[in-house]
Design an enzyme around this catalytic site. Structure first.
Site, PDB file in Angstrom:
ATOM      1  N   HIS A  79      -0.992   4.738 -11.769  1.00 27.05           N
ATOM      2  CA  HIS A  79      -1.533   3.576 -12.488  1.00 27.05           C
ATOM      3  C   HIS A  79      -3.043   3.509 -12.346  1.00 27.05           C
ATOM      4  O   HIS A  79      -3.563   3.559 -11.239  1.00 27.05           O
ATOM      5  CB  HIS A  79      -0.954   2.278 -11.907  1.00 27.05           C
ATOM      6  N   TYR A 208       0.689  -9.391 -11.099  1.00 28.22           N
ATOM      7  CA  TYR A 208       0.774 -10.528 -10.173  1.00 28.22           C
ATOM      8  C   TYR A 208       0.473 -11.769 -10.999  1.00 28.22           C
ATOM      9  O   TYR A 208      -0.638 -11.899 -11.521  1.00 28.22           O
ATOM     10  CB  TYR A 208      -0.267 -10.427  -9.065  1.00 28.22           C
ATOM     11  N   PRO A 300       2.836  -8.725   2.100  1.00 32.82           N
ATOM     12  CA  PRO A 300       2.960  -7.580   1.196  1.00 32.82           C
ATOM     13  C   PRO A 300       2.030  -7.583  -0.021  1.00 32.82           C
ATOM     14  O   PRO A 300       1.833  -6.537  -0.625  1.00 32.82           O
ATOM     15  CB  PRO A 300       4.422  -7.634   0.745  1.00 32.82           C
ATOM     16  N   LYS A 304      -0.178  -3.032   1.244  1.00 31.94           N
ATOM     17  CA  LYS A 304      -0.915  -2.266   2.263  1.00 31.94           C
ATOM     18  C   LYS A 304      -0.053  -1.744   3.421  1.00 31.94           C
ATOM     19  O   LYS A 304      -0.470  -0.826   4.132  1.00 31.94           O
ATOM     20  CB  LYS A 304      -2.048  -3.132   2.837  1.00 31.94           C
ATOM     21  N   TYR A 390      -8.042  -2.860  -3.066  1.00 30.83           N
ATOM     22  CA  TYR A 390      -6.683  -2.584  -3.551  1.00 30.83           C
ATOM     23  C   TYR A 390      -6.362  -1.087  -3.445  1.00 30.83           C
ATOM     24  O   TYR A 390      -5.288  -0.705  -2.976  1.00 30.83           O
ATOM     25  CB  TYR A 390      -6.551  -3.068  -4.999  1.00 30.83           C
TER      26      TYR A 390
HETATM   27  P1  FAD Z   1       9.731   1.132   9.455  1.00 32.09           P
HETATM   28  O1  FAD Z   1       9.763   1.625   8.069  1.00 32.09           O
HETATM   29  O2  FAD Z   1      10.261  -0.229   9.748  1.00 32.09           O
HETATM   30  O3  FAD Z   1      10.496   2.203  10.340  1.00 32.09           O
HETATM   31  C1  FAD Z   1      10.864   1.952  11.695  1.00 32.09           C
HETATM   32  C2  FAD Z   1      12.089   2.766  12.010  1.00 32.09           C
HETATM   33  O4  FAD Z   1      12.388   2.621  13.402  1.00 32.09           O
HETATM   34  C3  FAD Z   1      13.338   2.300  11.261  1.00 32.09           C
HETATM   35  O5  FAD Z   1      13.937   3.391  10.623  1.00 32.09           O
HETATM   36  C4  FAD Z   1      14.225   1.685  12.340  1.00 32.09           C
HETATM   37  O6  FAD Z   1      15.602   1.833  12.053  1.00 32.09           O
HETATM   38  C5  FAD Z   1      13.799   2.494  13.563  1.00 32.09           C
HETATM   39  N1  FAD Z   1      14.048   1.826  14.848  1.00 32.09           N
HETATM   40  C6  FAD Z   1      13.871   0.519  15.178  1.00 32.09           C
HETATM   41  N2  FAD Z   1      14.225   0.287  16.452  1.00 32.09           N
HETATM   42  C7  FAD Z   1      14.638   1.477  16.958  1.00 32.09           C
HETATM   43  C8  FAD Z   1      15.146   1.895  18.233  1.00 32.09           C
HETATM   44  N3  FAD Z   1      15.298   1.027  19.254  1.00 32.09           N
HETATM   45  N4  FAD Z   1      15.473   3.189  18.395  1.00 32.09           N
HETATM   46  C9  FAD Z   1      15.331   4.086  17.388  1.00 32.09           C
HETATM   47  N5  FAD Z   1      14.876   3.744  16.171  1.00 32.09           N
HETATM   48  C10 FAD Z   1      14.521   2.462  15.951  1.00 32.09           C
HETATM   49  N6  FAD Z   1       3.946  -1.503   2.079  1.00 32.09           N
HETATM   50  C11 FAD Z   1       3.129  -0.850   1.201  1.00 32.09           C
HETATM   51  O7  FAD Z   1       2.260  -0.084   1.632  1.00 32.09           O
HETATM   52  N7  FAD Z   1       3.257  -0.979  -0.171  1.00 32.09           N
HETATM   53  C12 FAD Z   1       4.178  -1.813  -0.700  1.00 32.09           C
HETATM   54  O8  FAD Z   1       4.304  -1.862  -1.930  1.00 32.09           O
HETATM   55  C13 FAD Z   1       5.007  -2.588   0.198  1.00 32.09           C
HETATM   56  N8  FAD Z   1       5.921  -3.433  -0.279  1.00 32.09           N
HETATM   57  C14 FAD Z   1       6.799  -4.021   0.588  1.00 32.09           C
HETATM   58  C15 FAD Z   1       7.758  -4.836   0.066  1.00 32.09           C
HETATM   59  C16 FAD Z   1       8.673  -5.446   0.913  1.00 32.09           C
HETATM   60  C17 FAD Z   1       9.700  -6.362   0.311  1.00 32.09           C
HETATM   61  C18 FAD Z   1       8.641  -5.194   2.336  1.00 32.09           C
HETATM   62  C19 FAD Z   1       9.657  -5.818   3.269  1.00 32.09           C
HETATM   63  C20 FAD Z   1       7.678  -4.370   2.859  1.00 32.09           C
HETATM   64  C21 FAD Z   1       6.740  -3.786   2.008  1.00 32.09           C
HETATM   65  N9  FAD Z   1       5.749  -2.962   2.497  1.00 32.09           N
HETATM   66  C22 FAD Z   1       4.883  -2.355   1.615  1.00 32.09           C
HETATM   67  C23 FAD Z   1       5.661  -2.686   3.938  1.00 32.09           C
HETATM   68  C24 FAD Z   1       6.266  -1.334   4.343  1.00 32.09           C
HETATM   69  O9  FAD Z   1       7.580  -1.227   3.871  1.00 32.09           O
HETATM   70  C25 FAD Z   1       6.218  -1.167   5.876  1.00 32.09           C
HETATM   71  O10 FAD Z   1       4.902  -1.436   6.299  1.00 32.09           O
HETATM   72  C26 FAD Z   1       6.632   0.245   6.323  1.00 32.09           C
HETATM   73  O11 FAD Z   1       8.033   0.381   6.250  1.00 32.09           O
HETATM   74  C27 FAD Z   1       6.177   0.548   7.755  1.00 32.09           C
HETATM   75  O12 FAD Z   1       6.661   1.790   8.171  1.00 32.09           O
HETATM   76  P2  FAD Z   1       7.007   2.099   9.692  1.00 32.09           P
HETATM   77  O13 FAD Z   1       7.396   3.527   9.749  1.00 32.09           O
HETATM   78  O14 FAD Z   1       5.921   1.604  10.566  1.00 32.09           O
HETATM   79  O15 FAD Z   1       8.243   1.152  10.036  1.00 32.09           O
HETATM   80  C1  DHB Z   2       5.172  -3.617  -4.813  1.00 31.03           C
HETATM   81  C2  DHB Z   2       5.049  -4.232  -3.594  1.00 31.03           C
HETATM   82  C3  DHB Z   2       3.889  -4.904  -3.300  1.00 31.03           C
HETATM   83  O1  DHB Z   2       3.737  -5.465  -2.086  1.00 31.03           O
HETATM   84  C4  DHB Z   2       2.853  -5.012  -4.215  1.00 31.03           C
HETATM   85  O2  DHB Z   2       1.740  -5.702  -3.898  1.00 31.03           O
HETATM   86  C5  DHB Z   2       2.985  -4.382  -5.443  1.00 31.03           C
HETATM   87  C6  DHB Z   2       4.159  -3.692  -5.741  1.00 31.03           C
HETATM   88  C7  DHB Z   2       6.421  -2.888  -5.101  1.00 31.03           C
HETATM   89  O3  DHB Z   2       7.353  -2.953  -4.281  1.00 31.03           O
HETATM   90  O4  DHB Z   2       6.489  -2.203  -6.123  1.00 31.03           O
END
Ligand code: FAD
Ligand code: DHB
Length: 411
Positions: A79, A208, A300, A304, A390
Protein backbone atom coordinates in the site's frame (compact mmCIF):
# COMPACT_ATOMS: atom_id res chain seq x y z
CA UNK A 1 5.38 -35.55 37.02
CA UNK A 2 8.86 -37.23 36.84
CA UNK A 3 11.92 -34.98 36.53
CA UNK A 4 14.44 -37.72 35.91
CA UNK A 5 15.73 -36.86 32.42
CA UNK A 6 19.30 -35.54 32.16
CA UNK A 7 19.45 -31.80 31.43
CA UNK A 8 19.90 -30.67 27.81
CA UNK A 9 22.17 -27.81 26.73
CA UNK A 10 21.99 -25.05 24.16
CA UNK A 11 23.49 -21.62 23.67
CA UNK A 12 20.20 -19.68 23.55
CA UNK A 13 16.89 -20.96 24.92
CA UNK A 14 14.07 -19.03 23.25
CA UNK A 15 10.68 -19.10 24.95
CA UNK A 16 7.85 -18.53 22.47
CA UNK A 17 7.32 -19.22 18.76
CA UNK A 18 5.66 -15.91 17.94
CA UNK A 19 7.25 -13.53 15.44
CA UNK A 20 9.90 -12.38 17.95
CA UNK A 21 11.09 -15.88 18.89
CA UNK A 22 11.02 -17.29 15.37
CA UNK A 23 12.85 -14.36 13.77
CA UNK A 24 15.44 -14.30 16.54
CA UNK A 25 16.07 -18.01 15.96
CA UNK A 26 16.77 -17.36 12.25
CA UNK A 27 19.08 -14.44 12.97
CA UNK A 28 21.00 -16.50 15.53
CA UNK A 29 21.21 -19.35 13.03
CA UNK A 30 22.80 -16.90 10.57
CA UNK A 31 25.30 -15.90 13.26
CA UNK A 32 26.09 -19.58 13.90
CA UNK A 33 24.57 -19.58 17.40
CA UNK A 34 22.71 -22.73 18.55
CA UNK A 35 19.22 -22.20 19.87
CA UNK A 36 16.14 -24.10 20.97
CA UNK A 37 12.59 -22.70 20.67
CA UNK A 38 10.08 -23.83 23.29
CA UNK A 39 6.44 -23.06 22.49
CA UNK A 40 3.52 -23.70 24.85
CA UNK A 41 0.89 -24.29 22.13
CA UNK A 42 0.71 -26.71 19.22
CA UNK A 43 1.75 -25.82 15.67
CA UNK A 44 -1.80 -25.59 14.33
CA UNK A 45 -2.82 -23.18 17.06
CA UNK A 46 0.17 -20.89 16.56
CA UNK A 47 -0.28 -20.86 12.78
CA UNK A 48 -3.98 -20.05 12.98
CA UNK A 49 -3.81 -17.24 15.56
CA UNK A 50 -5.12 -14.14 13.78
CA UNK A 51 -3.51 -10.89 14.88
CA UNK A 52 -1.48 -8.21 13.15
CA UNK A 53 -1.43 -7.65 9.45
CA UNK A 54 0.53 -4.53 8.57
CA UNK A 55 4.29 -4.74 8.10
CA UNK A 56 6.77 -1.90 7.88
CA UNK A 57 9.23 -2.02 4.99
CA UNK A 58 12.05 -2.73 7.45
CA UNK A 59 10.19 -5.84 8.64
CA UNK A 60 9.61 -6.96 5.04
CA UNK A 61 13.31 -6.41 4.21
CA UNK A 62 14.35 -8.45 7.23
CA UNK A 63 12.02 -11.33 6.30
CA UNK A 64 13.64 -11.41 2.85
CA UNK A 65 17.11 -11.25 4.33
CA UNK A 66 16.52 -14.30 6.56
CA UNK A 67 15.00 -16.30 3.69
CA UNK A 68 11.34 -16.07 4.75
CA UNK A 69 10.15 -13.67 2.05
CA UNK A 70 9.28 -15.93 -0.89
CA UNK A 71 5.52 -16.29 -0.37
CA UNK A 72 5.29 -12.78 1.02
CA UNK A 73 6.72 -11.43 -2.26
CA UNK A 74 3.97 -13.25 -4.17
CA UNK A 75 0.95 -12.72 -1.93
CA UNK A 76 1.38 -9.54 0.12
CA UNK A 77 -0.52 -6.37 -0.71
CA UNK A 78 1.70 -3.29 -0.90
CA UNK A 79 0.00 0.00 0.00
CA UNK A 80 1.30 3.45 -0.87
CA UNK A 81 -1.36 5.25 1.18
CA UNK A 82 -3.91 4.94 3.96
CA UNK A 83 -7.03 6.92 4.67
CA UNK A 84 -8.29 9.01 7.57
CA UNK A 85 -12.03 9.54 7.55
CA UNK A 86 -13.69 12.27 9.59
CA UNK A 87 -17.02 14.07 9.26
CA UNK A 88 -17.84 11.61 6.41
CA UNK A 89 -14.97 13.06 4.37
CA UNK A 90 -12.10 10.96 3.01
CA UNK A 91 -8.48 12.09 3.39
CA UNK A 92 -5.75 10.07 1.73
CA UNK A 93 -2.35 10.07 3.45
CA UNK A 94 0.16 9.30 0.71
CA UNK A 95 2.80 7.53 2.78
CA UNK A 96 5.02 6.59 -0.15
CA UNK A 97 5.16 10.19 -1.40
CA UNK A 98 5.44 11.76 2.05
CA UNK A 99 7.77 9.31 3.78
CA UNK A 100 9.37 7.33 0.95
CA UNK A 101 8.12 3.89 1.99
CA UNK A 102 4.98 1.78 1.61
CA UNK A 103 3.26 -0.48 4.15
CA UNK A 104 2.70 -4.14 3.38
CA UNK A 105 -0.40 -6.10 4.32
CA UNK A 106 0.41 -9.75 5.06
CA UNK A 107 -1.16 -11.58 8.00
CA UNK A 108 0.97 -12.24 11.07
CA UNK A 109 -0.10 -15.86 10.95
CA UNK A 110 1.27 -16.09 7.39
CA UNK A 111 4.60 -14.66 8.60
CA UNK A 112 4.59 -17.22 11.41
CA UNK A 113 3.75 -20.10 9.01
CA UNK A 114 6.59 -19.07 6.68
CA UNK A 115 9.07 -18.86 9.56
CA UNK A 116 8.08 -22.25 10.97
CA UNK A 117 8.26 -23.87 7.52
CA UNK A 118 11.72 -22.36 6.97
CA UNK A 119 13.03 -23.76 10.24
CA UNK A 120 11.28 -27.12 10.30
CA UNK A 121 10.90 -28.20 6.67
CA UNK A 122 13.82 -26.39 5.04
CA UNK A 123 16.49 -26.33 7.73
CA UNK A 124 15.37 -29.55 9.43
CA UNK A 125 15.61 -27.85 12.80
CA UNK A 126 13.06 -28.12 15.57
CA UNK A 127 10.49 -25.89 17.11
CA UNK A 128 9.40 -27.70 20.27
CA UNK A 129 5.63 -27.25 20.27
CA UNK A 130 3.39 -28.27 23.19
CA UNK A 131 6.29 -27.39 25.46
CA UNK A 132 5.21 -24.79 28.03
CA UNK A 133 8.01 -23.32 30.11
CA UNK A 134 7.06 -23.60 33.78
CA UNK A 135 10.01 -21.97 35.43
CA UNK A 136 13.26 -20.11 34.75
CA UNK A 137 16.05 -20.92 37.22
CA UNK A 138 19.00 -18.71 38.13
CA UNK A 139 18.37 -16.04 35.44
CA UNK A 140 20.93 -13.69 36.95
CA UNK A 141 23.57 -16.38 37.56
CA UNK A 142 26.17 -18.04 35.33
CA UNK A 143 24.13 -21.19 34.56
CA UNK A 144 20.52 -20.22 33.89
CA UNK A 145 18.05 -22.89 32.85
CA UNK A 146 14.43 -23.38 31.93
CA UNK A 147 12.15 -26.12 33.14
CA UNK A 148 9.51 -27.12 30.62
CA UNK A 149 6.94 -29.80 30.13
CA UNK A 150 6.80 -31.95 27.00
CA UNK A 151 5.31 -35.32 26.21
CA UNK A 152 4.08 -35.77 29.77
CA UNK A 153 7.53 -35.22 31.28
CA UNK A 154 9.44 -32.40 32.85
CA UNK A 155 12.70 -31.35 31.18
CA UNK A 156 15.53 -28.98 32.05
CA UNK A 157 17.37 -26.99 29.40
CA UNK A 158 20.58 -25.23 30.43
CA UNK A 159 21.58 -22.26 28.27
CA UNK A 160 24.14 -19.46 28.08
CA UNK A 161 21.27 -17.04 27.61
CA UNK A 162 17.48 -17.21 27.89
CA UNK A 163 15.27 -15.04 25.73
CA UNK A 164 11.67 -14.56 26.83
CA UNK A 165 9.83 -13.88 23.58
CA UNK A 166 6.74 -15.29 25.26
CA UNK A 167 4.24 -12.48 24.84
CA UNK A 168 2.52 -10.34 27.44
CA UNK A 169 1.28 -13.27 29.56
CA UNK A 170 4.49 -15.34 29.44
CA UNK A 171 6.74 -16.46 32.30
CA UNK A 172 9.81 -14.43 31.40
CA UNK A 173 8.91 -11.00 32.69
CA UNK A 174 7.35 -12.42 35.84
CA UNK A 175 10.62 -14.17 36.68
CA UNK A 176 12.31 -10.79 37.17
CA UNK A 177 11.99 -9.50 40.76
CA UNK A 178 9.54 -6.62 40.93
CA UNK A 179 12.16 -4.44 42.58
CA UNK A 180 14.33 -4.72 39.43
CA UNK A 181 11.62 -3.63 36.99
CA UNK A 182 9.92 -0.34 36.35
CA UNK A 183 6.55 -0.99 34.71
CA UNK A 184 4.44 1.61 32.93
CA UNK A 185 0.82 0.78 32.02
CA UNK A 186 -2.16 2.61 30.60
CA UNK A 187 -5.46 0.78 30.14
CA UNK A 188 -7.82 2.47 27.71
CA UNK A 189 -11.54 2.22 28.54
CA UNK A 190 -12.25 0.56 25.19
CA UNK A 191 -11.39 -2.55 23.17
CA UNK A 192 -11.12 -3.49 19.49
CA UNK A 193 -13.74 -5.84 18.16
CA UNK A 194 -12.11 -7.49 15.13
CA UNK A 195 -13.71 -9.60 12.44
CA UNK A 196 -12.48 -11.39 9.36
CA UNK A 197 -15.11 -11.32 6.63
CA UNK A 198 -15.11 -13.51 3.57
CA UNK A 199 -15.61 -10.66 1.12
CA UNK A 200 -13.46 -8.52 -1.16
CA UNK A 201 -12.10 -5.45 0.70
CA UNK A 202 -14.04 -2.27 -0.09
CA UNK A 203 -10.86 -0.24 -0.60
CA UNK A 204 -7.29 -0.89 -1.63
CA UNK A 205 -5.86 0.80 1.45
CA UNK A 206 -6.45 0.79 5.23
CA UNK A 207 -9.14 3.21 6.47
CA UNK A 208 -9.36 4.69 10.00
CA UNK A 209 -12.70 6.45 10.44
CA UNK A 210 -13.35 8.64 13.44
CA UNK A 211 -17.07 8.67 14.29
CA UNK A 212 -19.09 9.87 17.28
CA UNK A 213 -19.92 6.21 18.04
CA UNK A 214 -16.21 5.29 18.01
CA UNK A 215 -13.53 4.19 15.55
CA UNK A 216 -14.51 2.11 12.53
CA UNK A 217 -11.64 0.53 10.58
CA UNK A 218 -11.22 -1.30 7.35
CA UNK A 219 -8.23 -3.46 6.52
CA UNK A 220 -7.74 -6.63 4.53
CA UNK A 221 -5.73 -9.84 4.27
CA UNK A 222 -6.12 -10.72 0.59
CA UNK A 223 -8.14 -9.66 -2.47
CA UNK A 224 -11.00 -11.75 -1.07
CA UNK A 225 -10.69 -11.29 2.71
CA UNK A 226 -11.63 -8.17 4.65
CA UNK A 227 -10.39 -7.42 8.18
CA UNK A 228 -12.55 -4.92 10.05
CA UNK A 229 -12.38 -3.37 13.50
CA UNK A 230 -14.77 -1.42 15.76
CA UNK A 231 -14.03 0.50 18.94
CA UNK A 232 -16.25 -1.14 21.59
CA UNK A 233 -16.47 -1.14 25.39
CA UNK A 234 -13.90 -3.21 27.27
CA UNK A 235 -15.39 -6.61 27.99
CA UNK A 236 -17.75 -6.55 24.99
CA UNK A 237 -19.02 -10.04 24.12
CA UNK A 238 -20.17 -11.90 21.02
CA UNK A 239 -23.69 -12.03 22.50
CA UNK A 240 -23.75 -8.23 22.62
CA UNK A 241 -22.45 -8.06 19.05
CA UNK A 242 -24.44 -10.29 16.69
CA UNK A 243 -23.53 -10.05 12.99
CA UNK A 244 -26.29 -7.55 12.15
CA UNK A 245 -25.13 -5.13 14.86
CA UNK A 246 -21.49 -5.38 13.75
CA UNK A 247 -22.40 -4.56 10.13
CA UNK A 248 -24.78 -1.80 11.13
CA UNK A 249 -21.99 -0.09 13.12
CA UNK A 250 -19.39 -0.65 10.41
CA UNK A 251 -21.69 0.88 7.77
CA UNK A 252 -22.49 3.83 9.98
CA UNK A 253 -18.99 4.55 11.26
CA UNK A 254 -17.31 4.11 7.87
CA UNK A 255 -19.93 6.04 5.84
CA UNK A 256 -18.66 8.75 3.48
CA UNK A 257 -20.51 11.48 1.62
CA UNK A 258 -19.18 10.48 -1.80
CA UNK A 259 -21.28 7.31 -1.93
CA UNK A 260 -18.46 4.88 -0.93
CA UNK A 261 -19.96 1.48 -0.08
CA UNK A 262 -18.82 -1.19 2.39
CA UNK A 263 -18.98 -4.78 1.13
CA UNK A 264 -20.63 -7.24 3.52
CA UNK A 265 -19.82 -10.94 3.74
CA UNK A 266 -19.88 -13.93 6.11
CA UNK A 267 -17.99 -13.33 9.36
CA UNK A 268 -15.44 -16.13 9.72
CA UNK A 269 -13.57 -14.91 12.80
CA UNK A 270 -14.46 -12.69 15.77
CA UNK A 271 -12.28 -11.39 18.60
CA UNK A 272 -12.24 -8.64 21.21
CA UNK A 273 -8.89 -7.21 22.34
CA UNK A 274 -8.62 -4.70 25.21
CA UNK A 275 -6.41 -1.75 24.31
CA UNK A 276 -3.42 -0.99 26.47
CA UNK A 277 0.02 0.51 26.51
CA UNK A 278 2.70 -1.19 28.61
CA UNK A 279 6.48 -1.00 28.99
CA UNK A 280 8.79 -2.92 31.33
CA UNK A 281 12.26 -1.46 31.92
CA UNK A 282 14.95 -2.70 31.63
CA UNK A 283 14.48 -5.47 29.06
CA UNK A 284 17.19 -7.60 30.64
CA UNK A 285 17.89 -9.28 33.94
CA UNK A 286 21.30 -10.96 34.04
CA UNK A 287 21.23 -13.65 31.36
CA UNK A 288 17.50 -13.31 30.74
CA UNK A 289 16.50 -10.97 27.90
CA UNK A 290 12.92 -9.86 27.11
CA UNK A 291 11.83 -9.27 23.50
CA UNK A 292 8.56 -8.25 21.84
CA UNK A 293 5.24 -8.26 23.68
CA UNK A 294 6.94 -9.80 26.74
CA UNK A 295 8.45 -6.36 27.37
CA UNK A 296 5.96 -3.96 25.82
CA UNK A 297 2.48 -3.58 24.37
CA UNK A 298 1.41 -0.71 22.16
CA UNK A 299 -2.21 0.18 21.41
CA UNK A 300 -2.79 -1.35 17.95
CA UNK A 301 -3.68 1.88 16.11
CA UNK A 302 -0.80 2.43 13.72
CA UNK A 303 0.10 -1.27 13.58
CA UNK A 304 3.39 -1.09 15.47
CA UNK A 305 3.33 -4.17 17.79
CA UNK A 306 4.71 -6.84 15.49
CA UNK A 307 7.12 -4.39 13.87
CA UNK A 308 8.42 -3.41 17.28
CA UNK A 309 9.00 -7.04 18.25
CA UNK A 310 11.05 -7.41 15.06
CA UNK A 311 13.17 -4.36 15.91
CA UNK A 312 13.99 -5.85 19.32
CA UNK A 313 15.33 -9.09 17.92
CA UNK A 314 17.29 -7.27 15.22
CA UNK A 315 19.15 -5.53 18.04
CA UNK A 316 19.36 -8.66 20.18
CA UNK A 317 20.79 -11.15 17.68
CA UNK A 318 24.19 -9.50 17.06
CA UNK A 319 24.44 -8.70 20.78
CA UNK A 320 23.98 -12.36 21.73
CA UNK A 321 26.35 -13.51 19.00
CA UNK A 322 29.09 -11.25 20.38
CA UNK A 323 28.36 -12.31 23.95
CA UNK A 324 28.34 -16.03 23.27
CA UNK A 325 30.94 -16.39 20.53
CA UNK A 326 33.44 -13.69 21.56
CA UNK A 327 32.64 -13.27 25.22
CA UNK A 328 32.10 -9.59 24.38
CA UNK A 329 29.27 -8.14 26.46
CA UNK A 330 29.34 -4.57 25.17
CA UNK A 331 26.35 -4.91 22.82
CA UNK A 332 24.35 -7.01 25.27
CA UNK A 333 24.92 -4.33 27.89
CA UNK A 334 23.38 -1.77 25.53
CA UNK A 335 20.44 -3.97 24.41
CA UNK A 336 17.80 -2.60 26.75
CA UNK A 337 18.81 1.02 26.37
CA UNK A 338 18.94 0.73 22.59
CA UNK A 339 15.54 -0.98 22.34
CA UNK A 340 13.81 1.35 24.76
CA UNK A 341 14.49 4.22 22.36
CA UNK A 342 12.42 2.60 19.61
CA UNK A 343 9.92 1.23 22.16
CA UNK A 344 9.14 4.68 23.54
CA UNK A 345 8.96 6.15 20.05
CA UNK A 346 6.37 3.50 19.12
CA UNK A 347 4.46 3.98 22.39
CA UNK A 348 4.29 7.72 21.81
CA UNK A 349 3.13 7.34 18.22
CA UNK A 350 0.61 4.56 18.91
CA UNK A 351 -0.96 6.38 21.88
CA UNK A 352 -1.09 9.60 19.87
CA UNK A 353 -2.77 7.93 16.90
CA UNK A 354 -5.14 6.05 19.21
CA UNK A 355 -6.35 9.27 20.77
CA UNK A 356 -6.67 10.87 17.33
CA UNK A 357 -9.18 8.39 15.93
CA UNK A 358 -11.03 6.97 18.97
CA UNK A 359 -13.80 8.70 20.86
CA UNK A 360 -13.54 9.37 24.60
CA UNK A 361 -16.07 10.22 27.33
CA UNK A 362 -14.28 13.44 28.21
CA UNK A 363 -15.79 16.18 25.98
CA UNK A 364 -12.63 18.30 26.16
CA UNK A 365 -10.42 15.40 25.05
CA UNK A 366 -12.94 14.66 22.32
CA UNK A 367 -12.94 18.22 20.96
CA UNK A 368 -9.14 18.49 21.13
CA UNK A 369 -8.63 15.23 19.24
CA UNK A 370 -11.02 16.35 16.55
CA UNK A 371 -9.24 19.69 16.23
CA UNK A 372 -5.93 17.87 15.97
CA UNK A 373 -7.27 15.49 13.34
CA UNK A 374 -8.50 18.43 11.28
CA UNK A 375 -5.04 20.00 11.58
CA UNK A 376 -3.37 16.77 10.44
CA UNK A 377 -5.54 16.47 7.35
CA UNK A 378 -5.06 20.09 6.37
CA UNK A 379 -1.29 20.54 6.93
CA UNK A 380 1.31 18.82 4.79
CA UNK A 381 3.95 19.11 7.54
CA UNK A 382 1.70 17.29 10.01
CA UNK A 383 0.90 14.64 7.40
CA UNK A 384 4.59 14.12 6.71
CA UNK A 385 5.30 13.44 10.38
CA UNK A 386 2.32 11.09 10.57
CA UNK A 387 3.45 9.27 7.42
CA UNK A 388 7.06 8.94 8.65
CA UNK A 389 5.93 7.49 11.95
CA UNK A 390 3.38 5.24 10.27
CA UNK A 391 5.90 3.65 7.91
CA UNK A 392 8.46 3.55 10.72
CA UNK A 393 11.40 5.19 9.00
CA UNK A 394 12.70 6.46 12.31
CA UNK A 395 14.39 4.32 14.97
CA UNK A 396 14.99 1.25 12.82
CA UNK A 397 18.28 -0.62 13.02
CA UNK A 398 19.73 -1.62 9.61
CA UNK A 399 18.36 -4.94 8.28
CA UNK A 400 21.68 -6.74 8.21
CA UNK A 401 24.44 -5.96 10.65
CA UNK A 402 27.34 -7.79 12.14
CA UNK A 403 28.20 -7.27 15.76
CA UNK A 404 31.32 -5.28 14.88
CA UNK A 405 29.36 -2.99 12.52
CA UNK A 406 26.81 -2.34 15.24
CA UNK A 407 29.50 -1.67 17.83
CA UNK A 408 31.22 0.74 15.48
CA UNK A 409 27.92 2.60 15.08
CA UNK A 410 27.27 2.77 18.81
CA UNK A 411 30.73 3.66 20.07
P1 FAD B 1 3.43 -13.36 20.60
O1 FAD B 1 3.03 -13.30 19.18
O2 FAD B 1 2.39 -13.17 21.65
O3 FAD B 1 4.17 -14.75 20.81
C1 FAD B 1 4.49 -15.25 22.10
C2 FAD B 1 4.51 -16.75 22.03
O4 FAD B 1 4.97 -17.26 23.29
C3 FAD B 1 3.13 -17.37 21.80
O5 FAD B 1 3.19 -18.26 20.73
C4 FAD B 1 2.79 -18.05 23.12
O6 FAD B 1 1.98 -19.19 22.95
C5 FAD B 1 4.19 -18.40 23.64
N1 FAD B 1 4.27 -18.58 25.09
C6 FAD B 1 3.68 -17.85 26.08
N2 FAD B 1 3.98 -18.33 27.29
C7 FAD B 1 4.80 -19.40 27.09
C8 FAD B 1 5.44 -20.34 27.96
N3 FAD B 1 5.31 -20.27 29.30
N4 FAD B 1 6.20 -21.30 27.40
C9 FAD B 1 6.35 -21.40 26.06
N5 FAD B 1 5.75 -20.55 25.20
C10 FAD B 1 4.99 -19.56 25.70
N6 FAD B 1 1.11 -5.46 15.39
C11 FAD B 1 1.54 -4.90 14.22
O7 FAD B 1 2.74 -4.68 14.06
N7 FAD B 1 0.68 -4.61 13.18
C12 FAD B 1 -0.65 -4.82 13.30
O8 FAD B 1 -1.38 -4.61 12.33
C13 FAD B 1 -1.16 -5.33 14.56
N8 FAD B 1 -2.46 -5.55 14.73
C14 FAD B 1 -2.89 -6.18 15.86
C15 FAD B 1 -4.22 -6.44 15.98
C16 FAD B 1 -4.69 -7.09 17.11
C17 FAD B 1 -6.17 -7.33 17.23
C18 FAD B 1 -3.78 -7.53 18.14
C19 FAD B 1 -4.27 -8.28 19.36
C20 FAD B 1 -2.44 -7.28 18.02
C21 FAD B 1 -1.97 -6.60 16.89
N9 FAD B 1 -0.63 -6.31 16.74
C22 FAD B 1 -0.21 -5.69 15.58
C23 FAD B 1 0.34 -6.72 17.76
C24 FAD B 1 1.10 -8.01 17.40
O9 FAD B 1 0.20 -9.04 17.09
C25 FAD B 1 2.02 -8.42 18.57
O10 FAD B 1 2.79 -7.30 18.93
C26 FAD B 1 2.95 -9.59 18.19
O11 FAD B 1 2.23 -10.80 18.20
C27 FAD B 1 4.14 -9.71 19.16
O12 FAD B 1 4.90 -10.84 18.86
P2 FAD B 1 5.69 -11.65 19.97
O13 FAD B 1 6.44 -12.71 19.26
O14 FAD B 1 6.41 -10.71 20.86
O15 FAD B 1 4.56 -12.28 20.91
C1 DHB C 1 -4.49 -3.74 11.02
C2 DHB C 1 -4.20 -3.62 12.35
C3 DHB C 1 -3.85 -2.39 12.85
O1 DHB C 1 -3.52 -2.27 14.15
C4 DHB C 1 -3.82 -1.26 12.05
O2 DHB C 1 -3.50 -0.07 12.58
C5 DHB C 1 -4.11 -1.39 10.70
C6 DHB C 1 -4.46 -2.64 10.19
C7 DHB C 1 -4.85 -5.08 10.50
O3 DHB C 1 -4.99 -6.01 11.31
O4 DHB C 1 -4.96 -5.24 9.29
Amino acid sequence: MPDSLPPQRTQVAIIGAGPAGLILAQLLHQHGVDNVILEAKDRGYVEARIRAGVLEQGTVDLLHQIGAGERLAREALVHDSFELRVDRQRHIIKIQDLAGAPMTVYGQQEVVKDLIALRVEKQREQVLFDAPVLHIADPAGERPSVVYEHGGQRHTLIADVIVAADGFHGVGRNTIPNSMLKQYQRDYPFAWLGIMADVAPSADHVIYSRHTDGLGMLSMRSPTLSRLYLQVDRGATREQWPDERIWEHLHRRLAADDGWRLNEGPIIEFSVAPIKAFVAEPMRYGRLFLAGDAAHIVPPTGAKGLNLAVRDVQVLAPALAALIKDNDSRLADKYSEQCLKHVWWAEYFSCWMTELVHTADDPMAQALALAELRTVISRRGAQTLLAENYVGVSARPPASVTASETLARLT
